[in-house]
Design a protein around this motif. Structure first.
Motif, PDB file in Angstrom:
ATOM      1  N   ILE A  11      16.120  37.772  15.577  1.00  0.00           N
ATOM      2  CA  ILE A  11      16.309  36.648  16.500  1.00  0.00           C
ATOM      3  C   ILE A  11      17.080  37.061  17.747  1.00  0.00           C
ATOM      4  CG2 ILE A  11      16.188  34.927  14.675  1.00  0.00           C
ATOM      5  CD1 ILE A  11      19.182  34.646  14.779  1.00  0.00           C
ATOM      6  N   SER A  12      17.836  38.164  17.678  1.00  0.00           N
ATOM      7  CA  SER A  12      18.520  38.638  18.877  1.00  0.00           C
ATOM      8  C   SER A  12      17.517  39.077  19.941  1.00  0.00           C
ATOM      9  CB  SER A  12      19.455  39.795  18.532  1.00  0.00           C
ATOM     10  OG  SER A  12      18.721  40.934  18.094  1.00  0.00           O
ATOM     11  N   LEU A  13      16.320  39.462  19.506  1.00  0.00           N
ATOM     12  CA  LEU A  13      15.272  39.874  20.438  1.00  0.00           C
ATOM     13  C   LEU A  13      14.534  38.682  21.043  1.00  0.00           C
ATOM     14  CD1 LEU A  13      13.751  42.795  18.327  1.00  0.00           C
ATOM     15  CD2 LEU A  13      15.390  42.987  20.194  1.00  0.00           C
ATOM     16  N   CYS A  14      14.702  37.509  20.449  1.00  0.00           N
ATOM     17  CA  CYS A  14      14.015  36.314  20.945  1.00  0.00           C
ATOM     18  C   CYS A  14      14.684  35.749  22.189  1.00  0.00           C
ATOM     19  CB  CYS A  14      13.948  35.238  19.863  1.00  0.00           C
ATOM     20  SG  CYS A  14      12.987  35.729  18.412  1.00  0.00           S
ATOM     21  N   ASN A  15      15.981  36.040  22.329  1.00  0.00           N
ATOM     22  CA  ASN A  15      16.727  35.580  23.510  1.00  0.00           C
ATOM     23  C   ASN A  15      16.612  34.070  23.695  1.00  0.00           C
ATOM     24  OD1 ASN A  15      18.385  35.911  25.761  1.00  0.00           O
ATOM     25  ND2 ASN A  15      16.663  36.178  27.162  1.00  0.00           N
ATOM     26  N   ASP A  16      16.829  33.335  22.581  1.00  0.00           N
ATOM     27  CA  ASP A  16      16.714  31.874  22.612  1.00  0.00           C
ATOM     28  C   ASP A  16      17.910  31.279  21.885  1.00  0.00           C
ATOM     29  OD1 ASP A  16      15.988  29.126  21.963  1.00  0.00           O
ATOM     30  OD2 ASP A  16      13.973  29.662  22.629  1.00  0.00           O
ATOM     31  N   SER A  17      18.724  30.522  22.595  1.00  0.00           N
ATOM     32  CA  SER A  17      19.947  29.959  22.009  1.00  0.00           C
ATOM     33  C   SER A  17      19.664  28.919  20.939  1.00  0.00           C
ATOM     34  CB  SER A  17      20.815  29.331  23.114  1.00  0.00           C
ATOM     35  OG  SER A  17      20.097  28.309  23.793  1.00  0.00           O
ATOM     36  N   SER A  18      18.464  28.330  20.943  1.00  0.00           N
ATOM     37  CA  SER A  18      18.151  27.278  19.962  1.00  0.00           C
ATOM     38  C   SER A  18      18.020  27.819  18.551  1.00  0.00           C
ATOM     39  CB  SER A  18      16.860  26.557  20.358  1.00  0.00           C
ATOM     40  OG  SER A  18      15.750  27.444  20.290  1.00  0.00           O
ATOM     41  N   ILE A  19      17.801  29.117  18.404  1.00  0.00           N
ATOM     42  CA  ILE A  19      17.687  29.703  17.066  1.00  0.00           C
ATOM     43  C   ILE A  19      18.731  30.778  16.808  1.00  0.00           C
ATOM     44  CG2 ILE A  19      15.225  29.242  16.904  1.00  0.00           C
ATOM     45  CD1 ILE A  19      14.712  32.178  17.545  1.00  0.00           C
TER      46      ILE A  19
END
Length: 220
Positions: free
Chosen positions: A141-149
């Motif tokens: 999820i660190s690679l998704c760069n999305d604060s919602s997850i």
């Protein structure tokens, strides 16, 4: 009975009934696979009797598939299987190098269902294995760069799922065999107090008992 990610389940207090229902299910699966050109690997198909130690002691499931008896096992390393599947899928995604928005979508529909399947059941298991799951999860999820997850750990999500399952049991939205496993304090103690309308926390001495939904659903 399970083979890879395909499973058949049945719950009953009568072993003969369990065998009958599962055997019928196996025959239906076998017929469907024959019609559709699939072949089931008998060597990877096993069966397991699940219950308390007293109830399953000495119990034997006699199930067959294509004239071959299925091997009965007493345990399975489910989390090792989950880790293996997740590792392979993350490797495939990384090879594609998708943008963060696509990574998030793949996370929600491709990885999360595997990580959370039946997590209310296996949640109180080996701590080292759950930490390995968290590392895989956090790294991806660190690679998704999305604060919602990014702020949602698997541990927190499993606690939420346990609470949700408890709610469903209390409001009779869960299977019938779960109804009645929780009781209110006033119904157990018979005393009216400020905690009378809270759920009764069972006094269990063993870790085995404390791993059950009967205890965790209230104590969490």
């Amino acid at each position: 009975m399970y083979a890879d990610d395909t499973e058949l389940h049945y719950s009953s207090s009568q072993l003969e009934r369990v065998e009958q229902v599962l055997q019928n299910g196996l025959e239906e699966v076998s017929n469907w696979m024959s019609v559709n050109g699939f072949k089931l690997n008998i060597d990877k198909s096993v069966c397991m009797l699940i219950g308390t130690r007293q109830r399953v002691s000495g119990g034997t499931l006699c199930l067959s598939l294509n004239d071959s008896m299925l091997k009965q096992v007493t345990s399975t390393k489910y989390l090792d299987y989950v880790l293996k599947r997740v590792r392979g899928k993350i490797y495939s995604i990384n090879r594609l190098k998708p943008p963060p928005t696509v990574r998030k979508l793949l996370y929600q529909v491709y990885l999360l269902p595997i990580l959370e399947y039946c997590d209310v059941v296996w949640q109180p298991t080996n701590a080292s294995q759950t930490r390995r799951l968290e590392r895989f999860h956090s790294k991806y999820i660190s690679l998704c760069n999305d604060s919602s997850i990014s702020g949602q750990s698997l541990t927190e999500r499993r606690k939420f799922h346990t609470i949700l399952q408890t709610y469903k049991v209390l409001h009779k939205l869960a299977p019938d065999y779960l109804h009645g496993i929780f009781e209110y304090a006033v119904n157990v103690t018979g005393r009216i107090s400020r905690n009378a309308h809270c759920l009764f926390v069972p006094q269990l001495r063993t870790n085995y008992g404390k791993r059950s939904l009967y205890y965790r659903g209230v104590a969490i």
